[in-house]
Design an enzyme around this catalytic site. Structure first.
Site: not given
Ligand code: FPP
Length: 244
Positions: A16, A20, A29, A63-64, A67
């Site tokens: 993860d 960031r 990203r 879930e990705n 995106r």
């Protein structure tokens, strides 16, 4: 080999912090994911050299898929590129590739490279590298329940026969041991739907380091940290040490 006694047999990682990392550097990203995939190569190498038997990497959750399309596309390209470029190395280093997840949702090209790499490496006897792709821990349990219910409907299984082992045999990870150590980078302290059934007694290691900054050295220090832990599986310390 690391010389570390009591090495985890199976290490799972929630990689993860790519987004960031990129944001901190004013980069898109995708650049975080690109640097993240270089770190994947480093950590596969460190695992193999340490004598880890199974390494499972959470590369893309179900879930990705929610995106932005461009990020999903970039991640899929990186995965396909990783599989293509690493295949010769996996053969040289006797690494067996496995994958867990709902692959039907993957773009054809990614699914094809993935299944081909799994097929080509299937008899390798060194480390097993498991990529979790389009993976959901709850989804995996749902799929296992469906399989068992189908067997029950066909009268091949009775309710009395259903136990923890049977459920484990119907998970995507059926042929793999449970993870001994789960590492999550980036400071988040969650499991995020990863290996929910299998992680019942897994030791957890959280680090604030963002995945693109994670190093072989920090990986080894996580292994060191694990080696000092006492796993009691609900027993007392005396029982574990054979003093009771
Ligand atoms: C989480 O960071 C990371 C991902 C969703 C993808 C992980 C993918 C890679 C490391 C590269 C490709 C994988 C392989 C196996 C070659 P995030 O984007 O959620 O970061 P954030 O929480 O900082 O936004």
């Amino acid at each position: 080999m690391t010389g570390i006694k009591n090495l985890p047999g199976h290490v799972a990682i929630i990689m993860d912090g790519n987004g960031r990392w990129a944001k901190e550097k004013d980069l898109p990203r995708v650049e975080g994911h690109r640097k993240g995939s270089e770190v994947v190569r480093e950590i596969v190498e460190a695992s193999r050299k340490s004598g880890i038997k199974v390494l499972t990497l959470y590369a893309f959750s179900e879930e990705n898929w929610n995106r932005p399309k461009a990020e999903v596309g970039a991640l899929m390209s990186l995965l396909a590129e990783f599989l293509r470029t690493e295949l010769p190395k996996m053969m040289d280093e006797h690494i067996r590739l496995c994958a867990v997840g709902r692959f039907s949702q993957l773009p054809d090209i990614v699914r094809e490279v993935l299944l081909e790499a799994i097929r080509i490496t299937k008899d390798n006897k060194g480390m097993t590298l498991v990529i979790a792709l389009s993976y959901s821990g709850r989804g995996e349990i749902v799929d296992a329940v469906k399989e068992i219910v189908e067997l029950a409907v066909e009268k091949k299984v009775t309710p009395e026969q259903i136990d923890e082992d049977m459920i484990a045999r119907h998970l995507y990870t059926k042929s793999l041991p449970d993870p001994d150590l789960l590492i999550r980078t980036s400071g988040e302290k969650r499991i995020s739907n990863f290996l929910l059934y299998q992680a019942a007694y897994t030791e957890l290691f959280f680090t604030k380091t963002l995945w693109p900054d994670f190093t072989q050295e920090e990986f080894l220090s996580a292994l060191q940290d694990y080696s000092r832990r006492e796993r009691r599986y609900g027993m007392t310390s005396e029982q574990v040490l054979g003093e009771d």
